[in-house]
Design a protein around this motif. Structure first.
Motif, short mmCIF file in Angstrom:
data_model
loop_
_atom_site.label_atom_id
_atom_site.label_comp_id
_atom_site.label_asym_id
_atom_site.label_seq_id
_atom_site.Cartn_x
_atom_site.Cartn_y
_atom_site.Cartn_z
N PHE A 1 0.80 -1.21 0.00
CA PHE A 1 0.00 0.00 0.00
C PHE A 1 0.84 1.27 0.00
O PHE A 1 0.51 2.24 -0.70
N LEU A 2 1.92 1.31 0.79
CA LEU A 2 2.73 2.53 0.86
C LEU A 2 3.41 2.86 -0.47
O LEU A 2 3.38 4.02 -0.90
N PRO A 3 4.06 1.90 -1.16
CA PRO A 3 4.64 2.24 -2.47
C PRO A 3 3.61 2.74 -3.48
O PRO A 3 3.89 3.67 -4.23
N ILE A 4 2.41 2.14 -3.46
CA ILE A 4 1.36 2.60 -4.36
C ILE A 4 0.91 4.00 -3.98
O ILE A 4 0.66 4.85 -4.85
N LEU A 5 0.83 4.26 -2.68
CA LEU A 5 0.43 5.59 -2.21
C LEU A 5 1.45 6.65 -2.63
O LEU A 5 1.09 7.76 -3.03
N ILE A 6 2.73 6.31 -2.55
CA ILE A 6 3.78 7.23 -3.00
C ILE A 6 3.62 7.53 -4.48
O ILE A 6 3.72 8.69 -4.91
N ALA A 7 3.37 6.49 -5.27
CA ALA A 7 3.20 6.66 -6.72
C ALA A 7 1.99 7.54 -7.03
O ALA A 7 2.05 8.39 -7.92
N ILE A 8 0.91 7.37 -6.28
CA ILE A 8 -0.29 8.19 -6.48
C ILE A 8 0.01 9.65 -6.18
O ILE A 8 -0.37 10.55 -6.93
N CYS A 9 0.68 9.90 -5.06
CA CYS A 9 1.01 11.28 -4.68
C CYS A 9 1.90 11.95 -5.73
O CYS A 9 1.68 13.11 -6.10
N CYS A 10 2.91 11.22 -6.21
CA CYS A 10 3.82 11.78 -7.20
C CYS A 10 3.11 12.07 -8.51
O CYS A 10 3.32 13.11 -9.15
N ALA A 11 2.24 11.14 -8.92
CA ALA A 11 1.48 11.36 -10.15
C ALA A 11 0.52 12.54 -9.99
O ALA A 11 0.31 13.31 -10.94
N TYR A 12 -0.02 12.69 -8.79
CA TYR A 12 -0.99 13.76 -8.57
C TYR A 12 -0.34 15.14 -8.60
O TYR A 12 -0.91 16.08 -9.17
N VAL A 13 0.84 15.29 -7.99
CA VAL A 13 1.47 16.61 -7.96
C VAL A 13 2.00 17.02 -9.34
O VAL A 13 2.34 18.19 -9.55
N CYS A 14 2.08 16.05 -10.27
CA CYS A 14 2.51 16.37 -11.63
C CYS A 14 1.34 16.44 -12.61
O CYS A 14 1.53 16.79 -13.78
N ARG A 15 0.16 16.09 -12.13
CA ARG A 15 -1.01 15.98 -13.00
C ARG A 15 -1.39 17.32 -13.62
O ARG A 15 -1.68 17.39 -14.82
N LEU A 16 -1.39 18.38 -12.83
CA LEU A 16 -1.82 19.68 -13.33
C LEU A 16 -0.89 20.20 -14.42
O LEU A 16 -1.34 20.81 -15.40
N GLU A 17 0.40 19.94 -14.27
CA GLU A 17 1.37 20.42 -15.26
C GLU A 17 1.17 19.76 -16.62
O GLU A 17 1.50 20.34 -17.65
N HIS A 18 0.66 18.55 -16.63
CA HIS A 18 0.46 17.84 -17.89
C HIS A 18 -0.84 18.23 -18.59
O HIS A 18 -1.12 17.74 -19.68
N GLN A 19 -1.62 19.13 -17.99
CA GLN A 19 -2.88 19.55 -18.58
C GLN A 19 -2.79 20.98 -19.10
O GLN A 19 -2.10 21.82 -18.52
N ASN A 20 -3.48 21.22 -20.17
CA ASN A 20 -3.62 22.58 -20.72
C ASN A 20 -2.30 23.30 -20.95
O ASN A 20 -2.19 24.51 -20.79
#
Length: 243
Positions: free
Chosen positions: A62-81
């Motif tokens: 669960f913790l490695p997946i949670l880390i991956a989710i957090c990292c993907a989330y903080v980069c998500r906005l930059e990949h849009q628009n």
């Protein structure tokens, strides 16, 4: 740097990432507690037996997946628009952009670690385990957080260059099983995801000897430095791709 960190924190306001940070540790702890309850006949070491059950699911999956989710989330906005174009054109050092994301994610994981430790204590109290909370669990929790930093750097590297939100998370899941295999082969000290297992004492509560302990701290730091340098170098020299 401080302004960049504040900007990253503003992106998380009114988001659902907080719900994920709470739900995943609770789910992992419930699974571990259920396993502990069903096997009390063979688990006689009180708090330590409970730790083996809850940290196995949490620290290993669960913790490695949670880390991956957090990292993907903080980069998500930059990949849009085409937001990457605006960010890279702003008068902010590239290193500040990366370190701000790294610091925010690491603080989120530290909060999750504290939450997990509190949940563990609460579960042990409900099971009426003898004695008080072992002080080793605090050490394992902090050591697990330190081990998570190298995974944060690796996942941020992936999330910065892969526009898909799910792909870096899927790659993290694959790395979890690779890390488990290397740990079983006694090679875990050389792989970031295995280092998290070692740091949390998820599969074994044996003390690390002097050399193992030094290698644990050095290898984590080395992986963190490598992925930070690669990420910053690529941000400086490669064009980012926005949707």
């Amino acid at each position: 740097m401080l302004r960049s960190i504040c900007a990253e924190c503003l992106k998380l306001r009114h988001s659902r990432i907080g719900l994920v940070l709470i739900v995943l540790p609770i789910i992992s702890l419930l699974i571990g507690c259920a396993n502990f309850y069903l096997n009390q006949g063979v688990l006689h070491n009180g708090w330590y037996s409970l730790w083996t059950q809850v940290s196995l699911f949490y620290g290993e999956f669960f913790l490695p997946i949670l880390i991956a989710i957090c990292c993907a989330y903080v980069c998500r906005l930059e990949h849009q628009n085409r937001n990457w174009n605006m960010i890279m054109a702003s008068p902010v050092p590239v290193a500040s952009i990366f370190f701000a994301k790294m610091i925010v994610v690491s603080m989120l994981i530290l909060i999750v670690q504290a939450l997990f430790l509190c949940l563990y204590w609460f579960a042990g109290t409900l099971f009426s385990l003898p004695g008080s909370l072992p002080m080793e669990t605090l050490s394992w929790t902090l050591r697990g957080w330190y081990a998570s930093l190298s995974i944060c750097a690796f996942q941020l590297y992936l999330s910065l260059w892969i526009r898909s939100f799910a792909t870096p998370i899927g790659m993290s899941l694959c790395a979890v099983f690779i890390g488990l295999g290397l740990y079983v082969m006694k090679l875990g000290i050389f792989f970031p995801f295995s280092l998290l297992t070692i740091g949390m004492s998820a599969l074994s509560q044996e003390r690390l000897n002097g050399i193992q302990n030094i290698l644990f701290w050095i290898m984590n730091m080395a992986y963190m430095i490598i992925f930070v340098m690669i990420s910053i170098r690529r941000l400086k020299n490669k064009d980012v791709v926005s949707s």
